[in-house]
Design an enzyme around this catalytic site. Structure first.
Site, PDB file in Angstrom:
ATOM      1  N   ASP A  45       5.224  16.798  15.901  1.00 18.18           N
ATOM      2  CA  ASP A  45       6.001  15.954  15.692  1.00 18.18           C
ATOM      3  C   ASP A  45       6.753  15.490  14.620  1.00 18.18           C
ATOM      4  O   ASP A  45       7.770  14.592  14.402  1.00 18.18           O
ATOM      5  CB  ASP A  45       5.694  14.472  16.378  1.00 18.18           C
ATOM      6  CG  ASP A  45       4.528  13.951  15.848  1.00 18.18           C
ATOM      7  OD1 ASP A  45       4.000  14.397  14.694  1.00 18.18           O
ATOM      8  OD2 ASP A  45       3.940  12.981  16.529  1.00 18.18           O
ATOM      9  N   ARG A  46       6.343  16.211  13.423  1.00 21.73           N
ATOM     10  CA  ARG A  46       6.838  15.810  12.044  1.00 21.73           C
ATOM     11  C   ARG A  46       7.684  17.288  11.712  1.00 21.73           C
ATOM     12  O   ARG A  46       7.363  18.174  12.069  1.00 21.73           O
ATOM     13  CB  ARG A  46       5.961  15.600  11.211  1.00 21.73           C
ATOM     14  CG  ARG A  46       5.125  14.171  11.357  1.00 21.73           C
ATOM     15  CD  ARG A  46       4.333  13.765  10.161  1.00 21.73           C
ATOM     16  NE  ARG A  46       3.406  13.165  10.721  1.00 21.73           N
ATOM     17  CZ  ARG A  46       2.950  12.121   9.724  1.00 21.73           C
ATOM     18  NH1 ARG A  46       2.874  12.303   8.602  1.00 21.73           N
ATOM     19  NH2 ARG A  46       1.988  11.231  10.323  1.00 21.73           N
TER      20      ARG A  46
ATOM     21  N   LYS B 129       8.755  11.340  17.772  1.00 26.38           N
ATOM     22  CA  LYS B 129       9.469  12.175  16.797  1.00 26.38           C
ATOM     23  C   LYS B 129       9.339  13.766  17.286  1.00 26.38           C
ATOM     24  O   LYS B 129       8.189  14.014  17.898  1.00 26.38           O
ATOM     25  CB  LYS B 129       9.010  11.942  15.449  1.00 26.38           C
ATOM     26  CG  LYS B 129       7.525  11.705  15.162  1.00 26.38           C
ATOM     27  CD  LYS B 129       6.962  11.001  13.928  1.00 26.38           C
ATOM     28  CE  LYS B 129       5.626  11.153  13.804  1.00 26.38           C
ATOM     29  NZ  LYS B 129       4.878   9.651  14.220  1.00 26.38           N
TER      30      LYS B 129
ATOM     31  N   ASP C 198       0.512  18.359  15.737  1.00 28.99           N
ATOM     32  CA  ASP C 198       0.971  18.020  17.095  1.00 28.99           C
ATOM     33  C   ASP C 198       2.701  18.244  17.267  1.00 28.99           C
ATOM     34  O   ASP C 198       3.082  17.924  18.245  1.00 28.99           O
ATOM     35  CB  ASP C 198       0.581  16.686  17.699  1.00 28.99           C
ATOM     36  CG  ASP C 198       1.001  15.444  16.706  1.00 28.99           C
ATOM     37  OD1 ASP C 198       1.312  15.743  15.704  1.00 28.99           O
ATOM     38  OD2 ASP C 198       1.318  14.623  17.437  1.00 28.99           O
TER      39      ASP C 198
ATOM     40  N   LYS D 168      -4.283   9.643  22.723  1.00 26.88           N
ATOM     41  CA  LYS D 168      -3.508   8.689  22.846  1.00 26.88           C
ATOM     42  C   LYS D 168      -2.661   8.829  24.130  1.00 26.88           C
ATOM     43  O   LYS D 168      -2.491   9.611  24.859  1.00 26.88           O
ATOM     44  CB  LYS D 168      -2.366   8.576  21.653  1.00 26.88           C
ATOM     45  CG  LYS D 168      -1.405   9.697  21.433  1.00 26.88           C
ATOM     46  CD  LYS D 168      -0.565   9.641  20.406  1.00 26.88           C
ATOM     47  CE  LYS D 168       0.550  10.628  20.243  1.00 26.88           C
ATOM     48  NZ  LYS D 168       1.639  10.583  19.417  1.00 26.88           N
TER      49      LYS D 168
ATOM     50  N   SER E  85      -3.122  14.425  15.190  1.00 27.35           N
ATOM     51  CA  SER E  85      -1.935  14.653  14.322  1.00 27.35           C
ATOM     52  C   SER E  85      -2.056  15.332  13.090  1.00 27.35           C
ATOM     53  O   SER E  85      -2.625  16.617  13.067  1.00 27.35           O
ATOM     54  CB  SER E  85      -0.921  13.427  14.108  1.00 27.35           C
ATOM     55  OG  SER E  85       0.124  13.748  13.634  1.00 27.35           O
ATOM     56  N   HIS E  86      -1.710  14.799  11.774  1.00 24.20           N
ATOM     57  CA  HIS E  86      -1.941  15.597  10.690  1.00 24.20           C
ATOM     58  C   HIS E  86      -3.149  15.558  10.039  1.00 24.20           C
ATOM     59  O   HIS E  86      -3.344  16.130   8.992  1.00 24.20           O
ATOM     60  CB  HIS E  86      -0.834  14.823   9.470  1.00 24.20           C
ATOM     61  CG  HIS E  86      -1.333  13.495   9.429  1.00 24.20           C
ATOM     62  ND1 HIS E  86      -0.846  12.459  10.446  1.00 24.20           N
ATOM     63  CD2 HIS E  86      -1.884  12.516   8.774  1.00 24.20           C
ATOM     64  CE1 HIS E  86      -1.454  11.430  10.096  1.00 24.20           C
ATOM     65  NE2 HIS E  86      -1.868  11.207   8.837  1.00 24.20           N
TER      66      HIS E  86
ATOM     67  N   ASP F 137       3.805  19.502  11.627  1.00 20.08           N
ATOM     68  CA  ASP F 137       2.317  19.145  11.600  1.00 20.08           C
ATOM     69  C   ASP F 137       1.415  19.376  12.780  1.00 20.08           C
ATOM     70  O   ASP F 137       1.851  20.148  13.690  1.00 20.08           O
ATOM     71  CB  ASP F 137       2.222  17.419  11.407  1.00 20.08           C
ATOM     72  CG  ASP F 137       2.523  16.851  12.918  1.00 20.08           C
ATOM     73  OD1 ASP F 137       3.461  17.338  13.600  1.00 20.08           O
ATOM     74  OD2 ASP F 137       2.250  15.610  12.852  1.00 20.08           O
TER      75      ASP F 137
END
Ligand code: VG1
Ligand code: CO
Length: 543
Positions: free
Chosen positions: A281-282, A376, A279, A126, A113-114, A277
């Site tokens: 999702d943000r 998200k 991946d 994951k 992710s971030h 971000d």
């Protein structure tokens, strides 16, 4: 096809109760490390035989190699089919959508992710279940247990698959279908939003700047914002995914997306700024001269979602993670639907979404989403904002001003203390927890504690209880501080301090967030003895 069964040893590093594993890339590259986790996932769901999965990642260093390993392991474990994004790059929300659309048995997402990417930075994997969301606590616990007892994994000895070629290939009997990662996601967005309205907005001379931070959303943002909706070519900055994200942290906040925020605060600011971000999702939303906190963004979206086709019937309810400000609760109360407070992490929202109890969800860390997937979704949030702006024909600043006039304002900030020695972080938390019952009615500076507890969540759908989810300290005068330890860092511990102060119908330009939050910040630094435990009171990242 020759299936090899390789003897192996249990791995360490997964945090109990999490559906994934995040570690330094070099650890993932060690013999058997990734393999042990993947085999533990298959074992946790009664094997992969005759099953279908989606596999994709955010394109960071080791993404492609990891995908080849997963494909060979899936084949060895008897899977029927794997759907993979072209070149192995798929955003987290798009993986969630592909799992749901194709009714697969779940998916594996390769991302930290971030966190930064590269051989000396971070990697992660994951597992998401068949509802498209992070694995349930039950499955996560099984995965974790399996990683501690694993002694062998299965893999086939076959050629690599060509990840660049759209269409079907085979590893033994298993089909590998390489798909365009954007196409189905775009179709979903078209169903949710009024694309004509957003097109008209751009045609009227509205300027946007979207910072993809050299991460996964670049191709999605270019195809959708510039291609479909007519934003000026070049509106998407840092749009080419790079294995090291150009050396930065793909974390959309005022620190890591500083160039975009600086542009938005300057005289030549476009009408709307957004970033996503690693991946995808943000999301971060910035208006001309105004950074919109994720908590406020969730509240504004909650108040305005009915203007958009997908949510025109209104919302069933809204959910926010505990550290997220109460701004959306005020909207829910006024509009007459329920609001839920859940622990940090998306899996808790999944259960509420599946049960139809909520339509929108969000976190203070810039994650917002809805019932369209079970993750998200950064670009979705940007499109929802654009659709609302197109409908209301107002600027971001006007919308926020009206919102605060109507609901009042929850001033909010998150302070991160990074790479803290693990012992020091635990001692700080333990000290506060031991003293929780004595805190009420004690005075710190100008504030008096009204209530203090450790957050524990009772899932209203499945009845499960999640305890020790962070410390909440409420002060008289509508202020709150939250303390918790990060579950996603890979170096030492990260102490997160979340500050909030409600001001009824505030005049937004008269008060600075730092000033408004000063009393609650000073109170919690004193109460938790930050200087004695951490040797400092200054945070590394303030967002
Ligand atoms: C952080 C955020 C949290 C988010 C999590 C995963 O967790 O604070 O809100 O759900 O990252 O997001 P933590 O435990 O470090 O505070 V992501 O974009 O990695 O899927
Ligand atoms: Co993310």
């Amino acid at each position: 096809m020759t299936i090899q069964t390789i003897e192996t040893f249990p791995i360490t590093g997964q945090k109990p109760g999490t559906s994934g594993l995040r570690k330094k890339t070099r650890v993932f590259m060690e013999d058997g490390y990734l393999e042990n986790f993947v085999q533990s996932v298959f074992n946790a769901i009664d094997g992969a035989k005759n099953k279908t999965f989606v596999v994709g990642g955010d394109g960071r260093y080791y993404n492609k190699q990891a995908i080849q390993i997963i494909l060979k392991m899936a084949a060895a474990n008897g899977a029927d089919k794997i759907i993979v994004g072209q070149n192995g790059v798929v955003s987290t929300p798009a993986v969630s959508h592909l799992i749901r659309l194709n009714k697969t048995n779940g998916g594996l997402i390769l991302s930290a992710s971030h966190n930064p990417g590269g051989i000396d930075e971070d990697f992660g994997v994951k597992f998401n279940g068949e509802n498209g969301g992070p694995a349930t606590e039950n499955v996560s616990d099984k995965i974790y247990h399996n990683t501690t007892i694993i002694n062998q994994y299965r893999i086939v000895n076959e050629e690599d698959v060509d990840l660049s070629k759209i269409g079907e290939q085979q590893i033994g009997d298993m089909i590998v279908e390489i798909v365009d990662p954007v196409a189905d996601y775009l179709q979903l967005m078209k169903k949710l939003f009024d694309f004509d309205c957003i097109r008209a907005l751009f045609a009227s001379g509205f300027f946007l700047r979207f910072d993809a931070m050299h991460a996964v959303t670049g191709p999605y943002a270019k195809a959708i914002l510039e291609g479909e909706l007519g934003a000026e070519p070049g509106s998407v900055m840092n749009g080419v995914p790079l294995e090291d994200f150009g050396g930065g942290h793909p974390d959309p906040n005022p620190v890591w997306a500083k160039p975009l925020v600086d542009l938005m605060m300057s005289g030549s600011a476009p009408d709307f700024g957004a970033a996503s971000d690693g991946d995808g999702d943000r999301n971060m939303i910035v208006g001309k001269g105004l950074y919109v906190t994720p908590s406020d963004s969730l509240a504004v979206l909650t108040a305005n979602a009915h203007l958009v086709p997908a949510y025109k019937e209104g919302l069933a309810g809204v959910a926010r993670s505990m550290p997220t400000s109460a701004a959306c609760d005020r909207v829910a109360e006024k509009l007459g639907f329920e609001s839920f407070e859940t622990p940090t992490g998306w899996k808790f929202f999944g259960s509420l979404l599946d049960a139809g109890k909520v339509t929108l969800c969000g976190e203070e860390s810039a994650g917002t989403g809805s019932n369209h997937v079970r993750e998200k979704d950064g670009l979705w949030a940007v499109l929802l904002w654009l659709n609302i702006l197109g409908k209301r024909k107002q600027s971001v600043v006007q919308i926020l001003e009206e919102h605060w006039r109507e609901f009042g304002r929850n001033y909010y900030s998150r302070h991160d203390y990074e790479a803290v020695p693990v012992d020091a972080a635990n001692q700080l938390m333990d000290h506060v927890i031991e003293n929780l019952t004595e805190l009420p009615s004690r005075r710190f500076g100008t504030l008096t504690v009204s209530r203090a507890d450790e957050f524990s969540y009772h899932d209203p759908v499945d009845g499960s209880v999640s305890s020790h989810q962070g410390i909440r300290i409420y002060f008289n005068g509508d202020a709150r501080a939250v303390l918790r330890l990060s579950g996603t860092g890979t170096e030492g511990a990260t102490v997160r301090l979340y500050l909030e102060q409600y001001v009824p119908s505030a005049n937004i330009f008269n008060l600075s967030t730092t000033e408004v939050l000063k009393p609650v910040r000073e109170a919690v630094l004193e109460l938790a003895k930050f200087s004695s435990y951490l040797g400092r009171t200054r945070a590394d990242v303030i967002s």
